[in-house]
Design an enzyme around this catalytic site. Structure first.
Site, PDB file in Angstrom:
ATOM      1  N   GLU A 253       0.826  -1.197   0.000  1.00 25.76           N
ATOM      2  CA  GLU A 253       0.000   0.000   0.000  1.00 25.76           C
ATOM      3  C   GLU A 253       0.865   1.254   0.000  1.00 25.76           C
ATOM      4  OE1 GLU A 253      -4.052  -1.610   2.099  1.00 25.76           O
ATOM      5  OE2 GLU A 253      -2.464  -0.996   3.434  1.00 25.76           O
TER       6      GLU A 253
ATOM      7  N   CYS B 190       3.418   8.530   1.200  1.00 24.55           N
ATOM      8  CA  CYS B 190       3.981   7.586   2.170  1.00 24.55           C
ATOM      9  C   CYS B 190       4.183   6.253   1.442  1.00 24.55           C
ATOM     10  CB  CYS B 190       2.996   7.452   3.321  1.00 24.55           C
ATOM     11  SG  CYS B 190       3.506   6.247   4.545  1.00 24.55           S
TER      12      CYS B 190
ATOM     13  N   CYS C 287       6.686  -7.151   7.420  1.00 22.88           N
ATOM     14  CA  CYS C 287       7.833  -6.638   8.193  1.00 22.88           C
ATOM     15  C   CYS C 287       8.332  -7.760   9.083  1.00 22.88           C
ATOM     16  CB  CYS C 287       7.384  -5.441   9.047  1.00 22.88           C
ATOM     17  SG  CYS C 287       8.750  -4.572   9.850  1.00 22.88           S
TER      18      CYS C 287
ATOM     19  N   CYS D   9       6.495  -4.713  16.141  1.00 28.32           N
ATOM     20  CA  CYS D   9       6.111  -3.652  17.080  1.00 28.32           C
ATOM     21  C   CYS D   9       4.651  -3.875  17.461  1.00 28.32           C
ATOM     22  CB  CYS D   9       6.318  -2.287  16.425  1.00 28.32           C
ATOM     23  SG  CYS D   9       8.027  -2.072  15.864  1.00 28.32           S
TER      24      CYS D   9
ATOM     25  N   CYS E 286       1.607  -1.893  15.892  1.00 26.74           N
ATOM     26  CA  CYS E 286       1.607  -1.655  14.436  1.00 26.74           C
ATOM     27  C   CYS E 286       0.907  -2.789  13.694  1.00 26.74           C
ATOM     28  CB  CYS E 286       3.050  -1.513  13.950  1.00 26.74           C
ATOM     29  SG  CYS E 286       3.198  -1.414  12.163  1.00 26.74           S
TER      30      CYS E 286
ATOM     31  N   GLY F 124       6.922  -1.925   6.247  1.00 25.96           N
ATOM     32  CA  GLY F 124       8.282  -2.434   6.240  1.00 25.96           C
ATOM     33  C   GLY F 124       9.305  -1.577   6.960  1.00 25.96           C
ATOM     34  N   GLU F 125      10.444  -2.194   7.211  1.00 22.82           N
ATOM     35  CA  GLU F 125      11.562  -1.505   7.856  1.00 22.82           C
ATOM     36  C   GLU F 125      12.596  -1.193   6.768  1.00 22.82           C
ATOM     37  OE1 GLU F 125      12.753  -0.047  10.760  1.00 22.82           O
ATOM     38  OE2 GLU F 125      14.360   0.260   9.334  1.00 22.82           O
TER      39      GLU F 125
ATOM     40  N   SER G  63      12.005   6.613   7.773  1.00 25.65           N
ATOM     41  CA  SER G  63      11.691   6.304   9.173  1.00 25.65           C
ATOM     42  C   SER G  63      12.175   4.902   9.510  1.00 25.65           C
ATOM     43  CB  SER G  63      10.174   6.399   9.378  1.00 25.65           C
ATOM     44  OG  SER G  63       9.825   5.949  10.671  1.00 25.65           O
TER      45      SER G  63
ATOM     46  N   SER H  57      11.438   5.880  15.092  1.00 25.00           N
ATOM     47  CA  SER H  57      10.260   5.438  15.836  1.00 25.00           C
ATOM     48  C   SER H  57      10.678   5.203  17.281  1.00 25.00           C
ATOM     49  CB  SER H  57       9.723   4.139  15.227  1.00 25.00           C
ATOM     50  OG  SER H  57       9.193   4.406  13.962  1.00 25.00           O
ATOM     51  N   PHE H  58      10.591   6.238  18.072  1.00 23.08           N
ATOM     52  CA  PHE H  58      11.162   6.183  19.427  1.00 23.08           C
ATOM     53  C   PHE H  58      10.166   5.578  20.422  1.00 23.08           C
ATOM     54  CE2 PHE H  58      13.479   8.142  23.078  1.00 23.08           C
ATOM     55  CZ  PHE H  58      14.700   7.567  22.785  1.00 23.08           C
ATOM     56  N   HIS H  59       9.051   6.252  20.603  1.00 25.45           N
ATOM     57  CA  HIS H  59       7.857   5.700  21.266  1.00 25.45           C
ATOM     58  C   HIS H  59       7.931   5.386  22.754  1.00 25.45           C
ATOM     59  CE1 HIS H  59       6.396   5.605  17.252  1.00 25.45           C
ATOM     60  NE2 HIS H  59       6.936   4.469  16.888  1.00 25.45           N
TER      61      HIS H  59
ATOM     62  N   ASN I  17      -3.333   5.054  16.048  1.00 24.45           N
ATOM     63  CA  ASN I  17      -4.404   4.704  15.113  1.00 24.45           C
ATOM     64  C   ASN I  17      -4.824   3.269  15.368  1.00 24.45           C
ATOM     65  OD1 ASN I  17      -4.442   7.179  13.575  1.00 24.45           O
ATOM     66  ND2 ASN I  17      -2.414   6.561  12.856  1.00 24.45           N
TER      67      ASN I  17
ATOM     68  N   CYS J 160      -1.141   6.035   9.710  1.00 28.76           N
ATOM     69  CA  CYS J 160       0.112   5.386  10.126  1.00 28.76           C
ATOM     70  C   CYS J 160      -0.154   4.087  10.841  1.00 28.76           C
ATOM     71  CB  CYS J 160       0.849   6.230  11.154  1.00 28.76           C
ATOM     72  SG  CYS J 160       1.430   7.766  10.607  1.00 28.76           S
TER      73      CYS J 160
HETATM   74  N1  SAH Z   1       9.244   0.524   9.856  1.00 29.28           N
HETATM   75  C1  SAH Z   1       9.507   1.917   9.920  1.00 29.28           C
HETATM   76  C2  SAH Z   1       8.623   2.739   9.018  1.00 29.28           C
HETATM   77  C3  SAH Z   1       7.167   2.372   8.941  1.00 29.28           C
HETATM   78  S1  SAH Z   1       6.138   2.743  10.314  1.00 29.28           S
HETATM   79  C4  SAH Z   1       9.389   2.396  11.344  1.00 29.28           C
HETATM   80  O1  SAH Z   1       8.940   1.643  12.191  1.00 29.28           O
HETATM   81  O2  SAH Z   1       9.794   3.515  11.592  1.00 29.28           O
HETATM   82  C5  SAH Z   1       5.862   4.485  10.224  1.00 29.28           C
HETATM   83  C6  SAH Z   1       5.500   5.115  11.580  1.00 29.28           C
HETATM   84  O3  SAH Z   1       4.166   4.779  11.987  1.00 29.28           O
HETATM   85  C7  SAH Z   1       6.410   4.644  12.690  1.00 29.28           C
HETATM   86  O4  SAH Z   1       6.803   5.688  13.521  1.00 29.28           O
HETATM   87  C8  SAH Z   1       5.524   3.692  13.420  1.00 29.28           C
HETATM   88  O5  SAH Z   1       5.994   3.483  14.708  1.00 29.28           O
HETATM   89  C9  SAH Z   1       4.182   4.389  13.337  1.00 29.28           C
HETATM   90  N2  SAH Z   1       3.056   3.527  13.642  1.00 29.28           N
HETATM   91  C10 SAH Z   1       2.962   2.195  13.459  1.00 29.28           C
HETATM   92  N3  SAH Z   1       1.753   1.752  13.871  1.00 29.28           N
HETATM   93  C11 SAH Z   1       1.064   2.823  14.305  1.00 29.28           C
HETATM   94  C12 SAH Z   1      -0.257   2.998  14.810  1.00 29.28           C
HETATM   95  N4  SAH Z   1      -1.099   1.996  14.919  1.00 29.28           N
HETATM   96  N5  SAH Z   1      -0.637   4.242  15.134  1.00 29.28           N
HETATM   97  C13 SAH Z   1       0.204   5.282  14.974  1.00 29.28           C
HETATM   98  N6  SAH Z   1       1.448   5.173  14.486  1.00 29.28           N
HETATM   99  C14 SAH Z   1       1.883   3.966  14.167  1.00 29.28           C
HETATM  100 FE1  SF4 Z   2       7.747  -2.870  11.125  1.00 28.31          FE
HETATM  101 FE2  SF4 Z   2       7.789  -0.192  11.483  1.00 28.31          FE
HETATM  102 FE3  SF4 Z   2       5.550  -1.609  11.961  1.00 28.31          FE
HETATM  103 FE4  SF4 Z   2       7.638  -1.848  13.605  1.00 28.31          FE
HETATM  104  S1  SF4 Z   2       6.407   0.031  13.240  1.00 28.31           S
HETATM  105  S2  SF4 Z   2       6.398  -3.533  12.781  1.00 28.31           S
HETATM  106  S3  SF4 Z   2       9.342  -1.683  12.164  1.00 28.31           S
HETATM  107  S4  SF4 Z   2       6.557  -1.342   9.980  1.00 28.31           S
END
Ligand code: SAH
Ligand code: SF4
Length: 395
Positions: free
Chosen positions: A116, A129, A136, A140, A143, A196-197, A228, A250-252, A327, A370
């Site tokens: 997508e 995006c 992936c 996480c 996600c 993906g990463e 990212s 993606s610090f979180h 989200n 996201c």
């Molecule tokens: N794999 C990479 C890039 C894709 S994710 C990464 O993890 O950085 C893009 C961004 O969306 C990241 O910061 C991820 O942590 C965030 N993200 C993933 N799931 C989410 C969700 N359900 N709600 C909000 N942000 C989310």
């Molecule tokens: Fe993969 Fe990024 Fe989702 Fe983590 S947040 S599972 S690295 S796509």
């Protein structure tokens, strides 16, 4: 061109990039790869650079997909090219348009896999995006993509091709010689924040970004391209040196205990190791600051103490903190933080001197926000009962 021209090992490897039709896809080849491929197929060496320039202009600046349209090449040469090569981008399977104008494209790539891509129009800019992998390897816990196993890495052509598909749909191929400035473009920014990463598909991502930022390629400034990563520490210095775009992390979470749960790659490279790798990034990549993405999860990472810890941790790193309201997706184990909580968190960061924009969720009605992306083929594999449960239609 002569059929007897020797084919070097490198060229064979490159040609393998798109085995399905037997023809080599020119989309996604770097300048030097394209040059080698052309020479191997008989283009005279002294003309090869000019040919590369011409082909790049047609493919990336004018959006042409057929060699027939390349009117500054002789008919015979065009026919030879058409015999051996193709110009192909991912196929659009479906397009959904959100109430807020966000567009989500479901794209099919070689092998029948799907990814997508999301286009987000905003005041004064439009952000695309794009995805780097089908699924992936990381998991996480907040996600949606992380619930889908890695199917395969995208090729450079499939990554850059996502930008071309969006330009097709938006009708944004400029008239020759009238390329708009970045800021007036419909696709003015690209973020590698889809599925993906990206740093686990380093070479393809690097080559695609080189094409996206090349003045004679898709020609977006590198300051308008953001990659990212969840924190693949060993590739961060290399990203600065070989890619040089903006970086988002993606610090979180602000403690290893919480980050281990949210972003499990933290068990391999913890917060301290990650921050050490980041300190050199702005200098090495010649970019101003790093974006720290921080998803707001109710009761998990959203306290004022977290905000204060975050500020302490990143001290000394030129940074901006992007707060992302969580989200939701079917079966997600978290809830979005309340709005007042997010504002209070943002306020602490702002007062410490950092920009702390809250990312407005976009395209939620079409699951384009996201972390909501996951390919439909994968969804289709689920049982009817699971789907019924997901859509709330009862089993
Ligand atoms: N794999 C990479 C890039 C894709 S994710 C990464 O993890 O950085 C893009 C961004 O969306 C990241 O910061 C991820 O942590 C965030 N993200 C993933 N799931 C989410 C969700 N359900 N709600 C909000 N942000 C989310
Ligand atoms: Fe993969 Fe990024 Fe989702 Fe983590 S947040 S599972 S690295 S796509």
């Amino acid at each position: 061109m002569s059929a007897s021209a020797p084919i070097t090992q490198d060229v064979v490897t490159i040609a393998r990039k798109l085995p399905e039709t037997g023809k080599t896809n020119l989309v996604g080849l770097t300048r030097s790869e394209l040059r080698e491929v052309l020479i191997a197929h008989g283009t005279e060496e002294k003309k090869a650079k000019m040919r590369v320039d011409q082909l790049w202009q047609w493919i990336y600046q004018k959006g042409v997909r057929s060699f027939d349209e390349m009117t500054n090449l002789s008919k015979a040469y065009r026919a030879e090219l058409a015999e051996r090569f193709e110009i192909s981008v991912p196929e659009v399977v479906s397009k959904q348009v959100s109430e807020d104008g966000t567009r989500k494209y479901l794209l099919r790539i070689a092998g029948g896999h799907e990814v997508e891509t999301v286009y987000i129009p905003e005041e004064g800019r439009g952000t695309l995006c794009i995805s780097s992998q089908v699924g992936c390897t990381l998991t996480c816990s907040f996600c949606h993509t992380g619930t889908q196993k890695l199917v395969r890495n995208l090729t450079a052509g499939e990554i850059a091709g996502q930008v071309m598909v969006a330009r097709d749909d938006l009708g944004e191929w400029p008239e020759p010689g009238r390329a708009p400035k970045d800021e007036t473009r419909l696709v003015s920014n690209v973020v590698m924040m889809g599925m993906g990463e990206p740093l686990y598909n380093f070479e393809a991502v690097r080559d695609a970004i080189a094409i996206i930022k090349d003045d004679e390629g898709l020609s977006l400034s590198r300051k308008r391209i953001t990659l990212s990563t969840s924190g693949v520490v060993p590739e961060i210095a290399r990203t600065a040196e070989e890619i040089g775009c903006l970086l988002a992390i993606s610090f979180h979470a602000t403690t290893d205990e919480v980050r281990d749960r949210l972003v499990p790659i933290n068990k391999k490279w913890n917060i301290e190791t990650l921050l050490n790798a980041l300190r050199d990034y702005p200098r090495l990549s010649n970019s101003e600051r790093i974006t720290f993405e921080y998803v707001m999860l109710k009761g998990v990472n959203d306290g004022d103490a977290d905000a204060r810890r975050l500020v302490r941790l990143i001290a000394g790193i030129p940074a901006k903190i992007n707060l992302i309201p969580f989200n939701e997706w079917p079966g997600a184990p978290y809830e979005r933080s309340d709005w007042e909580r997010i504002e209070s968190f943002a306020d602490i960061i702002y007062k410490a001197g950092y920009a702390s924009p809250i990312r407005t969720p976009r395209g939620e009605d079409i699951m384009a926000a996201c972390g909501q992306l996951k390919s439909a083929t994968e969804r289709a594999r689920k049982s009817r009962a699971e789907i019924a449960a997901e859509t709330g239609l009862g089993g």
